[in-house]
Design an enzyme around this catalytic site. Structure first.
Site, PDB file in Angstrom:
ATOM      1  N   ASP A  15      -2.150  -6.764   7.584  1.00 33.41           N
ATOM      2  CA  ASP A  15      -1.877  -7.932   8.423  1.00 33.41           C
ATOM      3  C   ASP A  15      -2.559  -9.146   7.794  1.00 33.41           C
ATOM      4  O   ASP A  15      -3.780  -9.139   7.576  1.00 33.41           O
ATOM      5  CB  ASP A  15      -2.416  -7.674   9.834  1.00 33.41           C
ATOM      6  CG  ASP A  15      -1.966  -8.728  10.835  1.00 33.41           C
ATOM      7  OD1 ASP A  15      -0.938  -9.368  10.590  1.00 33.41           O
ATOM      8  OD2 ASP A  15      -2.667  -8.896  11.850  1.00 33.41           O
ATOM      9  N   MET A  16      -1.777 -10.170   7.474  1.00 30.47           N
ATOM     10  CA  MET A  16      -2.354 -11.382   6.909  1.00 30.47           C
ATOM     11  C   MET A  16      -3.212 -12.086   7.965  1.00 30.47           C
ATOM     12  O   MET A  16      -2.876 -12.096   9.145  1.00 30.47           O
ATOM     13  CB  MET A  16      -1.248 -12.314   6.416  1.00 30.47           C
ATOM     14  CG  MET A  16      -0.369 -11.710   5.326  1.00 30.47           C
ATOM     15  SD  MET A  16      -1.262 -11.243   3.819  1.00 30.47           S
ATOM     16  CE  MET A  16      -1.686 -12.876   3.174  1.00 30.47           C
ATOM     17  N   ASP A  42       4.317 -11.630   8.347  1.00 27.56           N
ATOM     18  CA  ASP A  42       2.905 -11.518   7.962  1.00 27.56           C
ATOM     19  C   ASP A  42       2.318 -10.116   8.093  1.00 27.56           C
ATOM     20  O   ASP A  42       1.100  -9.950   7.993  1.00 27.56           O
ATOM     21  CB  ASP A  42       2.061 -12.486   8.787  1.00 27.56           C
ATOM     22  CG  ASP A  42       2.108 -12.197  10.276  1.00 27.56           C
ATOM     23  OD1 ASP A  42       2.968 -11.400  10.708  1.00 27.56           O
ATOM     24  OD2 ASP A  42       1.296 -12.786  11.023  1.00 27.56           O
ATOM     25  N   GLU A  43       3.153  -9.086   8.290  1.00 31.12           N
ATOM     26  CA  GLU A  43       2.591  -7.737   8.406  1.00 31.12           C
ATOM     27  C   GLU A  43       3.551  -6.690   7.873  1.00 31.12           C
ATOM     28  O   GLU A  43       4.770  -6.843   7.948  1.00 31.12           O
ATOM     29  CB  GLU A  43       2.214  -7.423   9.863  1.00 31.12           C
ATOM     30  CG  GLU A  43       3.384  -7.443  10.828  1.00 31.12           C
ATOM     31  CD  GLU A  43       3.000  -6.965  12.229  1.00 31.12           C
ATOM     32  OE1 GLU A  43       2.236  -5.994  12.339  1.00 31.12           O
ATOM     33  OE2 GLU A  43       3.480  -7.574  13.194  1.00 31.12           O
TER      34      GLU A  43
END
Length: 383
Positions: free
Chosen positions: A11-12, A126-127
């Site tokens: 996860d960013m 983003d994940e």
């Protein structure tokens, strides 16, 4: 004996906000909120410094797209109304969203990960999930290598949870943010997972959590020890069994490296409610632009669809949808626009609108459609 699974959730960290901090490094360490419009673009002053908008000056009905950890410490989170955020953190910096940049950085981090672990389940911008089970490298060393690859490709940090399944991996990726790496086994569930709030489990939403709290169940551990009959009485048999299973850390879902989308959509919420007649030109332009961008999305994803639909939300928050099924799948902007216009004629337009959306579903891959059409053409010409 089967090898124990090793599933990673990457996860960013505060992704959109972190991308903006690469562009505006002078904002590091400050509360920053992303979710403004074009008018909130920073202004370069005569001395070369930038002047930024703040939440104090915001007026409108927008929502927060994301926020830095400093803004989160002040109570500002994604999906919160921007006016509410302004009341909590009036001096926070407000930046406009730049989805093209976010998509580019998303592609960069996923390409970097794919050089190490090729099979990726894409869960959004983003994940991602990764199945590390057959990878020869030791778990923590592999996790660190993935984090370095992401940072070298983007300049951004990510947090990774590695566990025996997707459920635990997702929970763990959030435990040591930002820039964290958390590795757990089933033996760690009582000490690392059970003390957490039950709402940390993906799938337990606000309503289910409120119901659990009403039963005196607040933590994952309390849920794991709850009377099965009590859970069944309030949630039904299937949901009660699922709650018990996930509370003990069990999840058999596989990492899915490819999935066909059910539909592709585009929608926009207006800064102010628009009147069908008074704002006819603006609405027409927005409608056409949505259909054009939807067509571009379909071509990029290599899909066409037979069902075209619209979504309207009125000023009183009522939402209506209509759709029409076409004789042939399409990804053509003009065809989508005509079909969506046909749907629009079937809904009442007697009050102002706050949201407009267009969707194409019943998808087929464009490659498959091209082959089918080529086959039909071949038959026509006697191949």
């Amino acid at each position: 004996m089967d090898q124990p699974r090793r599933i990673a959730h990457l996860d960013m960290d505060a992704f959109f906000a972190s991308v903006e901090l690469l562009r505006y490094p002078e904002l590091r360490g400050l509360p920053v909120v992303v979710g403004g419009g074009a008018r909130h673009q920073p202004v370069v002053q005569e001395d070369g410094t930038r002047r930024f908008s703040t939440l104090r000056d915001y007026a409108g009905r927008g929502v927060v797209t994301t926020s830095t950890y400093e803004a989160r410490a002040l109570g500002v989170f994604s999906a919160m109304g921007t006016m509410k955020a302004a009341a909590l953190a009036p001096d926070a910096i407000l930046l406009p969203t730049d989805f093209e940049s976010y998509k580019r950085y998303s592609r960069l981090f996923k390409e970097a990960v794919a050089t190490i672990v090729p099979d990726i389940e894409d869960r959004g911008i983003d994940e991602i999930y990764l199945d590390l089970t057959s990878h020869p490298e030791e778990t923590r060393a592999l996790g660190m290598r993935l984090k370095r690859a992401v940072n070298e490709a983007t300049g951004l940090t990510c947090s990774i949870g590695i566990a025996p399944n997707k459920l635990l991996a997702k929970i763990c990726s959030d435990l040591d943010k930002p820039d964290g790496l958390t590795v757990v086994s089933f033996d760690d569930v009582p000490t690392r997972i059970w003390p957490l709030s039950a709402k940390k489990i993906n799938g337990i939403g606000p309503k289910a959590y409120a119901k659990l709290v009403g039963l005196g169940i607040e933590t994952v551990g309390q849920l794991a020890q709850a009377d099965p009959k009590l859970l069944q009485e309030h949630f039904g048999l299937n949901s009660a069994e699922w709650l018990r299973r996930v509370a003990h850390g069990h999840d058999e879902r596989e990492v899915v490296t490819r999935s066909d989308p059910k539909g592709v959509s585009r929608e926009t919420t207006f800064e102010r409610d628009l009147h069908v007649k008074a704002d006819r030109d603006a609405l027409s332009e927005i409608f056409t632009r949505l259909c054009t961008r939807l067509s571009e999305d379909l071509h990029r994803k290599r899909y066409a669809g037979r069902t075209v639909g619209i979504k309207l939300r009125y000023a009183d928050f009522r939402t209506v949808t209509r759709d029409v099924t076409l004789p042939e799948p399409t990804a053509d902007a003009a065809t989508i626009r005509r079909a969506a216009g046909e749907c629009l004629r079937r809904v009442p337009l007697d009050q102002r609108l706050r949201l407009l959306g267009v969707r194409v579903s019943a998808l087929v891959p464009l490659d498959e459609l091209d082959r089918h059409r080529a086959g039909q053409q071949g038959e026509l010409f006697g191949y």
